[in-house]
Design a protein around this motif. Structure first.
Motif, PDB file in Angstrom:
ATOM      1  N   ASP A   1       0.951  -1.188  -0.001  1.00  0.00           N
ATOM      2  CA  ASP A   1       0.068   0.100   0.264  1.00  0.00           C
ATOM      3  C   ASP A   1       0.716   1.519   0.309  1.00  0.00           C
ATOM      4  OD1 ASP A   1      -2.351  -1.218  -0.360  1.00  0.00           O
ATOM      5  OD2 ASP A   1      -3.023  -1.326   2.201  1.00  0.00           O
TER       6      ASP A   1
ATOM      7  N   ARG B   1       1.713   1.809  -3.411  1.00  0.00           N
ATOM      8  CA  ARG B   1       0.468   2.258  -4.498  1.00  0.00           C
ATOM      9  C   ARG B   1       0.695   4.031  -3.850  1.00  0.00           C
ATOM     10  NH1 ARG B   1      -2.195  -1.691  -6.518  1.00  0.00           N
ATOM     11  NH2 ARG B   1      -3.959   0.076  -6.520  1.00  0.00           N
ATOM     12  N   LEU B   2       0.502   4.202  -3.407  1.00  0.00           N
ATOM     13  CA  LEU B   2       0.829   5.605  -2.681  1.00  0.00           C
ATOM     14  C   LEU B   2       1.458   6.415  -2.664  1.00  0.00           C
ATOM     15  CD1 LEU B   2      -1.427   7.725  -0.778  1.00  0.00           C
ATOM     16  CD2 LEU B   2       0.805   6.919   1.015  1.00  0.00           C
TER      17      LEU B   2
ATOM     18  N   HIS C   1       0.868   7.584  -6.358  1.00  0.00           N
ATOM     19  CA  HIS C   1      -0.088   7.735  -6.841  1.00  0.00           C
ATOM     20  C   HIS C   1      -1.862   6.975  -6.850  1.00  0.00           C
ATOM     21  CE1 HIS C   1       1.918  11.459  -7.075  1.00  0.00           C
ATOM     22  NE2 HIS C   1       1.980  10.608  -7.586  1.00  0.00           N
TER      23      HIS C   1
ATOM     24  N   PRO D   1      -4.498   4.344  -5.124  1.00  0.00           N
ATOM     25  CA  PRO D   1      -5.204   4.299  -3.803  1.00  0.00           C
ATOM     26  C   PRO D   1      -4.644   2.678  -3.590  1.00  0.00           C
ATOM     27  CG  PRO D   1      -6.351   3.044  -5.532  1.00  0.00           C
ATOM     28  CD  PRO D   1      -5.088   4.678  -6.413  1.00  0.00           C
TER      29      PRO D   1
ATOM     30  N   ASP E   1      -3.312   9.616   3.376  1.00  0.00           N
ATOM     31  CA  ASP E   1      -3.946   8.730   2.692  1.00  0.00           C
ATOM     32  C   ASP E   1      -3.966   8.894   1.088  1.00  0.00           C
ATOM     33  OD1 ASP E   1      -5.937   9.794   2.220  1.00  0.00           O
ATOM     34  OD2 ASP E   1      -7.664   8.493   2.963  1.00  0.00           O
ATOM     35  N   SER E   2      -4.697   8.354   0.218  1.00  0.00           N
ATOM     36  CA  SER E   2      -4.679   8.283  -1.137  1.00  0.00           C
ATOM     37  C   SER E   2      -5.162  10.123  -1.555  1.00  0.00           C
ATOM     38  CB  SER E   2      -4.792   7.287  -2.052  1.00  0.00           C
ATOM     39  OG  SER E   2      -5.626   6.776  -1.969  1.00  0.00           O
ATOM     40  N   ASN E   3      -6.339  10.126  -0.508  1.00  0.00           N
ATOM     41  CA  ASN E   3      -6.939  10.984  -1.250  1.00  0.00           C
ATOM     42  C   ASN E   3      -6.320  12.449  -0.661  1.00  0.00           C
ATOM     43  OD1 ASN E   3      -8.870  10.089  -2.608  1.00  0.00           O
ATOM     44  ND2 ASN E   3      -9.851   9.058  -0.765  1.00  0.00           N
TER      45      ASN E   3
END
Length: 675
Positions: A257, A260-261, A264, A266, A512-514
């Motif tokens: 994860d 992934r972050l 960019h 999720p 987080d990704s947001n």
């Protein structure tokens, strides 16, 4: 881990045994000779033995000549020989999968023969003999697990699997090029790319799942802590095996994860039996013999797999496990209750979910993990219509190549979190370390990652004969690395004497990704374990400097096959001691993987350190002087009395219980990628 056999072994020479061997007596077999033998037993494993002594052993050794040379009176040797004589063993030049029950049983018969060999002559004689008579995949698996666990092979270093069986780690296109180079006797280097194209978002994190060092870590863990291990057979218990299963896969999931972050993307979504498998996968790899690894198209719904399980079975098993978590206990085979609402419950739950032979009730709770690997791996041909070989999920060497591996383990990780979140949070009294205060936490050196080229040999990928000279053939793959850095921790010890402290360091993404900041309790569940070690704190000021390359979470890269051969032959020729102690364990992550990739602007992480009472934590003595890799246990003993991830392993209802602790410190840092 090399485990000690509990019974005393008589030292008997080959001359007195009647075995057909001209090896030196067992008392004279040094590490260099053992390393030499292991090297050549695994070299060109699909071809004839290239060492004349081993070749002679393979032709003349009789595994049943004397039962006195086995710690089990030769029972395993007699059983395997009967299977061989009756023609029931898997043929050579055929695919092998550990998840195939019959094939696993055959490989484990050879493992038992090697494990119960009482001296090196017996061990190496059996290995040479059965190398000629058994399936190559079964032989390699048995050899690797035996070398890892046998008392006879302490200090022997296994060559990298990606050079022993390159087909499992290398794209088919490159293997084809290697064959052409061999046929034309052309010295060649070929560049390997990750599978897929940039049209597939998952390709942006393929460098993680397809990293051959990470693949080695994953398969090595499953060899060190195999699900088939039985104490009654092996005579040895693997301490906290179920908890280790949880932690190693939890760390792979949170690290994935973080990658992934960094790119960019999720966080990976959990896989579920009633939901569509969104991402397909084309492995671009083939078995040495047996065809290509099956592909899986996008948007596949789970189907029953003939001879394995129905989808409804998996849903039922999951429900039983979740019920056990809700009730706080597992029901054992005999109907007794096994409490899991304490710090040892995760160990039981890990055994249940895997399921290993340690599971209290595999008949009722099934084998969620092992069956799920096969179910997911077979979705390209669930009913055997096309007679395809096993998928990448059915091999620990190749499983992480498929992004669905991480979806599968996110699914199981969420089940583990249900259990962990059901436990009572730690109190201030349980977390504090009276008289010890962290004054400052910082890093020095660049927290910076980059991609580099790595070369490995494809010599064992191509067919061969003794009449044709070898030609150097290799492939170059990009891999993630980072610059060296250090953790710097200033600590005050208010006691008048030295105290032993456990230093625990974690890091999790700030947002987080947001772009939403993680709460403390969500952050700690996504925490990457950076290091854990023990130090003696002297009275008053202490300045702790810990290098990233010394992290207990990581290990050195496995040395190349050629390096092992060269060092070994030099030691034998010069009659010097062979010292390969830096490479004895391949169990941890590659030390170049300690940091996530980050990005060009700097991905922000919360870095935390907590010091806990080392005397209370330590399960063995003199941990502050230990230099062996023991993050998951050494010789069957896990060194820390506390759970993996402690003290971040339980939910945190109010972060102030941590932030107000004198023995806790957190700072924000940024990880940059300059590629």
């Amino acid at each position: 881990m090399k485990v000690l056999v509990l019974c005393a072994l008589a030292v008997v020479t080959a001359a007195s045994s009647g075995f057909q061997s001209d090896s030196p007596p067992v008392s004279e077999v040094n590490v260099a000779q053992k390393q030499h033998d292991v090297n050549f037993l695994l070299f060109k494993v699909y071809e004839v033995l290239r060492d004349e002594h081993l070749k002679h052993l393979g032709e003349t050794f009789d595994p049943e000549a004397s039962s006195s040379h086995y710690t089990d009176d030769g029972h395993a040797a007699h059983a395997l020989m009967k299977e061989l004589k009756d023609g029931r063993l898997l043929e050579q030049k055929h695919w092998f999968s550990l998840f195939n029950t019959r094939q696993r049983e055959e490989a484990l018969l050879l493992y038992e023969v090697l494990e119960h060999s009482a001296d090196w002559n017996t061990f190496v004689g059996n290995a040479a003999y059965f190398r000629n008579h058994m399936n190559e995949g079964e032989f390699v698996y048995a050899m690797y697990t035996a070398v890892i666990h046998s008392h006879l092979t302490e200090h022997v270093v296994l060559p990298p699997l990606y050079e022993v069986t390159p087909h499992l780690f290398t794209n088919s296109e490159v293997i084809e090029q290697a064959y052409h180079a061999k046929m034309t006797q052309t010295r060649s280097k070929f560049r390997s790319d990750f599978t897929g194209s940039k049209r597939n978002p998952e390709q942006h994190v393929a460098y993680f799942g397809e990293d051959i060092g990470m693949n080695t870590h994953h398969v090595t863990w499953h060899m060190e802590f195999p699900f088939w291990w039985q104490d009654s057979v092996e005579g040895h218990h693997l301490d906290r095996k179920g908890e280790n299963f949880f932690w190693v896969h939890h760390q792979l999931t949170v690290r994935f994860d973080a990658e992934r972050l960094s790119n960019h993307l999720p966080p990976v979504e959990e896989l579920h039996w009633k939901k569509t498998i969104k991402e397909g996968f084309a492995p671009h790899a083939s078995y040495k013999y047996g065809g290509a690894f099956p592909s899986r198209p996008d948007n596949t719904d789970f189907d029953d797999v003939d001879g394995v399980a129905h989808v409804r079975d998996m849903v039922i098993i999951e429900g039983r496990i979740r019920d056990a978590i809700a009730h706080g206990f597992i029901t054992a085979r005999d109907g007794s209750i096994v409490d899991i609402r304490d710090k040892h419950g995760i160990d039981v739950l890990g055994d249940v979910i895997e399921s290993s032979m340690y599971s209290p009730n595999s008949e009722y709770y099934g084998a969620l993990h092992n069956t799920a690997h096969v179910m997911l791996g077979r979705q390209g041909d669930p009913h055997g219509k096309y007679d395809l070989p096993p998928g990448v999920l059915e091999h620990f060497e190749t499983a992480t190549r498929d992004p669905a591996f991480f979806r599968l383990h996110k699914y199981m990780d969420n089940i583990f979190r249900e259990h962990k979140d059901s436990l009572t949070p730690y109190t201030k009294e349980e977390l504090q370390f009276p008289g010890v205060k962290i004054d400052n936490l910082a890093t020095s050196g660049l927290l910076e990652t980059y991609f580099e080229d790595f070369e490995y040999s494809l010599l064992n990928a191509v067919d061969d004969t003794v009449e044709i000279d070898d030609v150097e053939i290799s492939t170059i793959v990009p891999r993630l690395n980072h610059h060296d850095f250090t953790f710097n921790i200033d600590v005050i010890n208010e006691h008048e004497e030295d105290v032993l402290a456990t230093v625990r360091i974690f890091a999790w993404p700030v947002k987080d990704s947001n772009g939403v900041e993680f709460s403390f309790t969500d952050g700690r569940w996504n925490a990457i374990e950076m290091d854990k070690f023990w130090v003696k704190l002297h009275p008053r000021e202490n300045h702790i400097v810990r290098r990233s390359r010394d992290s207990s979470v990581t290990v050195h890269d496995v040395p190349s096959f050629q390096y092992l051969m060269d060092r070994t032959e030099d030691a034998l020729t010069d009659h010097t001691e062979l010292d390969l102690h830096d490479f004895e364990s391949a169990l941890g992550l590659p030390n170049r993987f300690l940091l996530p990739k980050g990005n060009s602007k700097g991905l922000e992480f919360t870095l935390v350190a907590i010091l806990t009472n080392g005397e209370a934590d330590a399960a063995v003595e003199n941990l502050h002087t230990n230099t062996k890799f023991n993050h998951y246990g050494y010789r069957g003993v896990y060194p820390d009395n506390q759970p993996h991830g402690y003290p971040l392993d339980r939910r945190v209802d109010d972060e102030r219980i941590f932030t107000r602790l004198p023995n806790f410190k957190q700072v924000n840092v940024k990880v940059f990628n300059r590629s």
